[in-house]
Design an enzyme around this catalytic site. Structure first.
Site, PDB file in Angstrom:
ATOM      1  N   SER A  10       0.846  -1.198   0.000  1.00 16.59           N
ATOM      2  CA  SER A  10       0.000   0.000   0.000  1.00 16.59           C
ATOM      3  C   SER A  10       0.879   1.245   0.000  1.00 16.59           C
ATOM      4  O   SER A  10       1.727   1.410   0.882  1.00 16.59           O
ATOM      5  CB  SER A  10      -0.879   0.014   1.242  1.00 16.59           C
ATOM      6  OG  SER A  10      -1.425   1.317   1.399  1.00 16.59           O
ATOM      7  N   HIS A  35      -1.574  -1.327  -3.870  1.00 16.64           N
ATOM      8  CA  HIS A  35      -2.850  -1.022  -3.219  1.00 16.64           C
ATOM      9  C   HIS A  35      -2.922   0.488  -2.991  1.00 16.64           C
ATOM     10  O   HIS A  35      -1.989   1.090  -2.453  1.00 16.64           O
ATOM     11  CB  HIS A  35      -2.894  -1.789  -1.893  1.00 16.64           C
ATOM     12  CG  HIS A  35      -4.164  -1.679  -1.121  1.00 16.64           C
ATOM     13  ND1 HIS A  35      -5.277  -2.446  -1.380  1.00 16.64           N
ATOM     14  CD2 HIS A  35      -4.492  -0.900  -0.054  1.00 16.64           C
ATOM     15  CE1 HIS A  35      -6.236  -2.145  -0.506  1.00 16.64           C
ATOM     16  NE2 HIS A  35      -5.788  -1.208   0.298  1.00 16.64           N
ATOM     17  N   ASP A  37      -4.943   3.489  -1.261  1.00 15.25           N
ATOM     18  CA  ASP A  37      -5.905   3.803  -0.206  1.00 15.25           C
ATOM     19  C   ASP A  37      -6.439   5.224  -0.360  1.00 15.25           C
ATOM     20  O   ASP A  37      -5.752   6.191  -0.017  1.00 15.25           O
ATOM     21  CB  ASP A  37      -5.235   3.656   1.165  1.00 15.25           C
ATOM     22  CG  ASP A  37      -5.070   2.196   1.564  1.00 15.25           C
ATOM     23  OD1 ASP A  37      -6.067   1.451   1.506  1.00 15.25           O
ATOM     24  OD2 ASP A  37      -3.945   1.803   1.924  1.00 15.25           O
ATOM     25  N   MET A  39      -8.864   8.009   0.937  1.00 18.22           N
ATOM     26  CA  MET A  39      -9.612   8.343   2.162  1.00 18.22           C
ATOM     27  C   MET A  39     -10.172   9.752   2.041  1.00 18.22           C
ATOM     28  O   MET A  39      -9.470  10.661   1.591  1.00 18.22           O
ATOM     29  CB  MET A  39      -8.678   8.280   3.376  1.00 18.22           C
ATOM     30  CG  MET A  39      -8.012   6.928   3.556  1.00 18.22           C
ATOM     31  SD  MET A  39      -7.150   6.858   5.138  1.00 18.22           S
ATOM     32  CE  MET A  39      -6.265   5.306   4.952  1.00 18.22           C
ATOM     33  N   HIS A  68      -8.799   1.080  -3.130  1.00 16.04           N
ATOM     34  CA  HIS A  68      -9.635   0.854  -1.944  1.00 16.04           C
ATOM     35  C   HIS A  68     -10.255   2.192  -1.559  1.00 16.04           C
ATOM     36  O   HIS A  68      -9.569   3.072  -1.041  1.00 16.04           O
ATOM     37  CB  HIS A  68      -8.737   0.279  -0.837  1.00 16.04           C
ATOM     38  CG  HIS A  68      -9.408   0.090   0.487  1.00 16.04           C
ATOM     39  ND1 HIS A  68      -8.695  -0.146   1.651  1.00 16.04           N
ATOM     40  CD2 HIS A  68     -10.717   0.091   0.862  1.00 16.04           C
ATOM     41  CE1 HIS A  68      -9.541  -0.281   2.661  1.00 16.04           C
ATOM     42  NE2 HIS A  68     -10.770  -0.135   2.213  1.00 16.04           N
ATOM     43  N   MET A  70     -12.139   4.416   0.722  1.00 15.82           N
ATOM     44  CA  MET A  70     -12.681   4.651   2.073  1.00 15.82           C
ATOM     45  C   MET A  70     -13.378   6.011   2.024  1.00 15.82           C
ATOM     46  O   MET A  70     -12.879   7.024   2.524  1.00 15.82           O
ATOM     47  CB  MET A  70     -11.544   4.615   3.098  1.00 15.82           C
ATOM     48  CG  MET A  70     -11.102   3.188   3.416  1.00 15.82           C
ATOM     49  SD  MET A  70      -9.459   3.104   4.150  1.00 15.82           S
ATOM     50  CE  MET A  70      -8.479   3.102   2.671  1.00 15.82           C
ATOM     51  N   MET A 139     -11.161  -6.108   6.172  1.00 14.56           N
ATOM     52  CA  MET A 139     -10.351  -5.144   6.929  1.00 14.56           C
ATOM     53  C   MET A 139      -9.959  -5.780   8.265  1.00 14.56           C
ATOM     54  O   MET A 139     -10.826  -6.121   9.073  1.00 14.56           O
ATOM     55  CB  MET A 139     -11.136  -3.851   7.198  1.00 14.56           C
ATOM     56  CG  MET A 139     -11.284  -2.918   6.003  1.00 14.56           C
ATOM     57  SD  MET A 139      -9.736  -2.478   5.177  1.00 14.56           S
ATOM     58  CE  MET A 139      -8.814  -1.697   6.505  1.00 14.56           C
ATOM     59  N   GLY A 144      -8.345   3.662   8.098  1.00 15.10           N
ATOM     60  CA  GLY A 144      -7.956   5.045   8.359  1.00 15.10           C
ATOM     61  C   GLY A 144      -6.467   5.259   8.542  1.00 15.10           C
ATOM     62  O   GLY A 144      -5.959   6.305   8.164  1.00 15.10           O
ATOM     63  N   PHE A 145      -5.782   4.273   9.103  1.00 16.37           N
ATOM     64  CA  PHE A 145      -4.366   4.487   9.406  1.00 16.37           C
ATOM     65  C   PHE A 145      -3.555   3.227   9.146  1.00 16.37           C
ATOM     66  O   PHE A 145      -4.041   2.124   9.410  1.00 16.37           O
ATOM     67  CB  PHE A 145      -4.172   4.859  10.886  1.00 16.37           C
ATOM     68  CG  PHE A 145      -4.970   6.059  11.301  1.00 16.37           C
ATOM     69  CD1 PHE A 145      -4.471   7.344  11.095  1.00 16.37           C
ATOM     70  CD2 PHE A 145      -6.222   5.905  11.875  1.00 16.37           C
ATOM     71  CE1 PHE A 145      -5.226   8.453  11.459  1.00 16.37           C
ATOM     72  CE2 PHE A 145      -6.983   7.012  12.241  1.00 16.37           C
ATOM     73  CZ  PHE A 145      -6.481   8.294  12.039  1.00 16.37           C
ATOM     74  N   GLY A 147      -0.039   0.956  10.041  1.00 15.12           N
ATOM     75  CA  GLY A 147       0.772   0.685  11.224  1.00 15.12           C
ATOM     76  C   GLY A 147       0.013   0.191  12.446  1.00 15.12           C
ATOM     77  O   GLY A 147       0.567   0.180  13.547  1.00 15.12           O
ATOM     78  N   ASP A 175      -6.447  -6.684   4.781  1.00 18.45           N
ATOM     79  CA  ASP A 175      -5.817  -5.364   4.775  1.00 18.45           C
ATOM     80  C   ASP A 175      -5.672  -4.839   6.202  1.00 18.45           C
ATOM     81  O   ASP A 175      -6.672  -4.536   6.860  1.00 18.45           O
ATOM     82  CB  ASP A 175      -6.699  -4.420   3.940  1.00 18.45           C
ATOM     83  CG  ASP A 175      -6.095  -3.048   3.743  1.00 18.45           C
ATOM     84  OD1 ASP A 175      -4.960  -2.816   4.191  1.00 18.45           O
ATOM     85  OD2 ASP A 175      -6.781  -2.210   3.129  1.00 18.45           O
TER      86      ASP A 175
END
Ligand code: DX5
Ligand code: ZN
Length: 219
Positions: A10, A35, A37, A39, A68, A70, A139, A144-145, A147, A175
């Site tokens: 990602s 990937h 992301d 958002m 993806h 979001m 998920m 959202g984040f 790590g 993910d």
């Protein structure tokens, strides 16, 4: 039986000021997927990037673009993200007013059609749509984040989706929190694809990382 899963790094964990370098690193690692992301600061607290970013990076890479979204009410943006060059578009079941109509918009664009769900959303919420999709993204962290730690119970959803698949052909992706420590359990749950952000970009041996992770091995 020997099986390899797809590792999808990602770009969320990449340095956006050197996105060319990040894409080159992903390609050199031996995987074929990236990937993306997206958002919106509404469905999730953070804003990342939109379709212009994807269309700008499209000419730089032959990787499979796994988008993806979001984003709340993603039906508004399907054409934009298809035009930008996404190879798959995945939407959140929680974010759509009309899930079926949204998936139909994706299918009309002849890109892979994906559905995903938050950790707290049960598989039963997406069951009515399993006949329509090419990809189910589980998920394993709250979206959202990057790590965060993988929530182990989400692997039960993967196992349930393997059971439900029957003769259908959807691929199962996971993910969040996938790294050298969690990959064995992730692999054994039966996924076809594993998204990995921070673990990929923090690893100094990206080729070795993709090679072992695709075989379900941490090292
Ligand atoms: C989280 C994103 C993930 C994220 C995964 O909302 O959907 O794709 O980048 O990052 P790691 O692998 O660091 O958990
Ligand atoms: Zn993601």
């Amino acid at each position: 039986m020997e099986r390899d899963i797809i590792i999808a790094p990602s770009v969320l964990s990449a340095d956006f000021s050197d996105i060319r370098g990040a894409l080159a690193e992903i390609e050199a690692s031996g995987t074929g997927w990236v990937h993306l992301d997206v958002m919106d600061g509404n469905f999730v607290p953070v804003i990342t990037f939109g379709s212009k970013f994807i269309s700008d990076i499209r000419p730089l890479s032959g990787l499979f673009f796994d988008t993806h979204l979001m984003v709340n009410e993603p039906s508004r943006y399907i054409d934009m993200f298809a035009d930008a060059g996404s190879d798959s578009i995945t939407v959140h079941v929680e974010a759509c007013r009309d899930v079926k109509a949204t998936l139909e918009l994706i299918k009309a664009r002849h890109v892979d059609c994906g559905i995903t769900l938050r950790p707290a959303t049960p598989v039963s919420a997406i069951e009515p749509y399993l006949d329509m999709v090419d990809l189910v993204l589980v998920m394993s962290v709250e979206p959202g984040f990057g790590g965060q730690g993988l929530i182990p119970e989400t692997l039960d959803k993967v196992r349930r989706l393997v059971e439900l698949r029957g003769s259908r052909e959807y691929r199962i992706s996971i993910d969040g929190g996938v790294n050298r420590k969690t990959i064995r359990d992730v692999f054994e749950s039966g996924v076809d694809i594993a998204v990995t952000g921070s673990a990929f970009f923090n690893d100094s041996d990206k080729r070795g990382f993709v090679h072992s992770m695709s075989k379900g091995l941490g090292a």
